[in-house]
Design a protein around this motif. Structure first.
Motif, mmCIF file in Angstrom:
data_model
loop_
_atom_site.group_PDB
_atom_site.id
_atom_site.type_symbol
_atom_site.label_atom_id
_atom_site.label_comp_id
_atom_site.label_asym_id
_atom_site.label_seq_id
_atom_site.Cartn_x
_atom_site.Cartn_y
_atom_site.Cartn_z
ATOM 1 N N UNK A 175 -10.242 4.792 8.539
ATOM 2 C CA UNK A 175 -10.410 4.144 7.227
ATOM 3 C C UNK A 175 -10.175 5.128 6.099
ATOM 4 N N UNK A 176 -10.748 6.310 6.224
ATOM 5 C CA UNK A 176 -10.604 7.304 5.159
ATOM 6 C C UNK A 176 -9.155 7.796 5.059
ATOM 7 N N UNK A 177 -8.488 7.975 6.191
ATOM 8 C CA UNK A 177 -7.083 8.390 6.155
ATOM 9 C C UNK A 177 -6.202 7.307 5.531
ATOM 10 N N UNK A 178 -6.511 6.046 5.816
ATOM 11 C CA UNK A 178 -5.736 4.945 5.257
ATOM 12 C C UNK A 178 -5.877 4.897 3.740
ATOM 13 N N UNK A 179 -7.062 5.244 3.225
ATOM 14 C CA UNK A 179 -7.329 5.175 1.791
ATOM 15 C C UNK A 179 -7.071 6.497 1.077
ATOM 16 N N UNK A 180 -6.627 7.518 1.811
ATOM 17 C CA UNK A 180 -6.400 8.834 1.222
ATOM 18 C C UNK A 180 -5.296 8.755 0.166
ATOM 19 N N UNK A 181 -5.526 9.295 -1.047
ATOM 20 C CA UNK A 181 -4.486 9.285 -2.076
ATOM 21 C C UNK A 181 -3.237 10.042 -1.624
ATOM 22 N N UNK A 182 -2.125 9.762 -2.273
ATOM 23 C CA UNK A 182 -0.851 10.378 -1.876
ATOM 24 C C UNK A 182 -0.883 11.895 -2.002
#
Length: 603
Positions: free
Chosen positions: A318-325
């Motif tokens: 989940x955190x990797x999916x939401x990580x900013x560019x």
């Protein structure tokens, strides 16, 4: 928000009645339960937070403006205290999601008001009062610890909890009393580990103690960089019988603060450097938000204690999916690998290296399970087997995003096998030594007493160095300690200047140096590696040395002239130069040699 409470009379007509207050209180209880059950990770704030805050704000104003009429209608003081305590808990829950220390200060204000006004003073007619009071004190203590209120508030709360528990022994059920007795013991162990010696300077990045960004050496403009910043972190720790309070272990507690910015001036105000104290009328002045608007936001952090592997991987995904560019994710894992009688292998280096050589990450199916036993981390009791174990290959799918791994374990070296097999982004890794010796300042059982050696070096390097040379900080002279801090800061800056000037610096370390929080971890790692490499008890013993991947330039190797000079500078001032093996000719660049070699006997 509902109409103003000024519009009605308690029990009468108009726009407000006592019945409406009770109805609103029931609604608030339901809202609070929903917020409490929400997951504490995710970048988007759930709507339930705003709804809960609005309803509790309305309740708080009602009881302030109609207190006497509500008391006549049956309102109890502990109910007023519970409203304030739940507002504080909502602020703390928001801090867990947003990592904004201003929210911690808001929680502190409400908790402090409840304590000073005695809302939870035990009522003999209410058998729930002692439990509510103890729960409130424990939550307040955690907030005070995170705000480093060690000079007054923390010992005051700890004493309150002990006294209240003793007074309530006959009131509480036996099982409940034993549970709270265990909590009191946890608090005592935690406070011994988090001693005043560990709090002589903030663990957070503080402009009062750490260099300002514009004074730091940076890589030349010609060096290609992407400008990555630390935006998220996962902190996970589990050892059997380790030092912890609630679900926060002493190591996660230190890493949590190390990955935050200190609001300017607040540490000095809360640790006895001001004429004000932490109680009474002066208290609101201490909680004034002094945060510099120019400070970057704190990275979002998620704490996991003894998670199942499926839960750990779900949160990580989940955190990797939401990580900013432009974001980088830090994963901190502190756990035992192959467990021996003391919680660590007595000598695991050969086992780890053997397992590492056999670990073909491109063909996992060929690995013999028995041969690979040493390359796992236990996140729970061993009875759980696979559901409690993290293997290096479990992290491979997430290397599509920029990762910064900190592995603190006796099997940390096995995670080096990730390097070269990433799926898109090179992973930066700081890996702890695989062995701890009882002859060192940190023994195999030290994680159960003062926390992990490696984590302490990353979060409080000078304190860790003092423990390594056999000094636990008792009767330490503050002036001498301050000078040692200055010498260490000078050394870290010299390592940084050497790194940014190196033509062989790997691009991932270029990105790390661009983020001040990660930069600090890397430089402290270099100091830790130099200290253990040159320490006589671990000299040339690879299994006692931390490592990193990708490798750093040779100019900052432990036995380079620069590293020896930097370490000798600090060790000599602390009177410990004879505990290290230095080259015959070593200079102290940019520091007065006579001053540096003065050994202060009080340290």
């Amino acid at each position: 928000m509902a109409s103003s409470p000024h519009q009605g009379q308690a029990g009468g007509g108009g726009g407000w009645t006592a019945e409406q207050f009770w109805s609103l209180l029931d609604k608030a209880d339901r809202r609070f339960a929903r917020v409490r059950d929400l997951p504490i990770f995710g970048r988007r704030e759930p709507e339930e937070y705003g709804k809960a805050f609005r309803i509790y704000t309305q309740l708080w104003r009602m009881q302030q403006e109609h207190r006497h009429r509500l008391l006549d209608a049956g309102l109890r003081r502990w109910q007023v205290g519970e409203i304030a305590a739940r507002i504080a808990h909502l602020y703390y829950s928001q801090y867990q999601r947003a990592s904004d220390t201003a929210l911690l200060s808001e929680a502190f204000v409400f908790y402090h008001a409840v304590l000073d006004r005695g809302y939870f003073i035990v009522d003999a007619a209410d058998h729930l009062a002692p439990t509510k009071h103890l729960r409130f004190l424990a939550r307040f203590l955690l907030v005070a610890l995170l705000l480093a209120r060690r000079s007054d508030t923390v010992p005051r709360l700890a004493a309150h909890i002990r006294t209240l528990l003793d007074d309530s022994k006959k009131t509480l059920q036996e099982a409940e009393y034993k549970e709270w007795k265990h909590v009191v013991q946890e608090i005592a162990r935690f406070l011994r580990a988090d001693s005043l010696f560990m709090n002589m300077r903030p663990l957070r990045y503080s402009y009062a103690f750490d260099p300002a960004p514009d004074t730091l050496p940076t890589v030349p403009p010609t060096v290609k960089k992407r400008g990555l910043v630390l935006s998220d972190a996962m902190l996970c720790s589990y050892y059997h019988n380790e030092v912890k309070f609630t679900d926060i272990t002493i190591d996660v507690f230190r890493m949590l603060q190390c990955l935050e910015w200190e609001p300017c001036g607040s540490f000095a105000l809360s640790n006895g450097y001001s004429a004000h104290d932490e109680s009474g009328q002066n208290h609101p002045n201490l909680l004034k938000d002094l945060r510099d608007a120019a400070l970057p936001p704190n990275p979002l952090k998620t704490i996991l204690y003894r998670p199942s592997v499926t839960h750990f991987l779900t949160v990580l995904a989940t955190k990797c999916e939401e990580l900013p560019s432009n974001g980088m994710m830090l994963i901190y894992l502190s756990a035992a690998g192959e467990v021996g009688p003391s919680g660590f292998c007595a000598d695991t280096n050969e086992t780890v290296v053997s397992s590492f050589n056999k670990f073909d990450i491109s063909n996992v199916s060929t690995i013999n399970v028995k041969e690979d036993d040493a390359s796992r981390l236990w996140l729970g009791y061993s009875e759980g087997e696979g559901s409690n174990c993290i293997y290096p290959c479990d992290l491979i799918p997430f290397t599509r995003r920029p990762l910064f791994l900190v592995i603190d374990s006796n099997t940390s070296y096995s995670f080096k096998s990730i390097h070269g097999f990433e799926k898109g982004e090179t992973t930066a890794m700081l890996l702890s030594p695989s062995c701890r010796s009882s002859s060192l300042g940190f023994s195999g059982d030290s994680v159960r007493q003062i926390g992990s050696q490696f984590t302490m070096f990353l979060t409080a390097p000078l304190q860790a160095f003092c423990h390594l040379i056999g000094n636990n900080g008792v009767d330490i002279d503050r002036d001498a300690y301050k000078k040692a801090e200055e010498l260490l800061s000078l050394s870290l800056n010299e390592w940084a200047a050497t790194l940014v000037a190196s033509s062989s610096l790997h691009p991932v370390w270029v990105e790390v140096l661009g983020d001040l929080l990660l930069r600090r971890l890397l430089l402290r790692f270099i100091f830790c590696r130099a200290a253990h490499s040159l320490f006589k008890l671990t000299y040339h013993k690879v299994d006692f040395l931390p490592t990193c991947a990708p490798p750093l330039p040779q100019s900052v190797d432990a036995e380079s002239m620069l590293s020896q000079s930097c370490l000798l500078r600090v060790a000599s001032f602390l009177g410990a130069a004879n505990q290290f093996s230095f080259a015959e000719v070593t200079t102290w660049p940019e520091v007065d040699a006579e001053e540096a070699t003065v050994a202060n006997p009080s340290i």
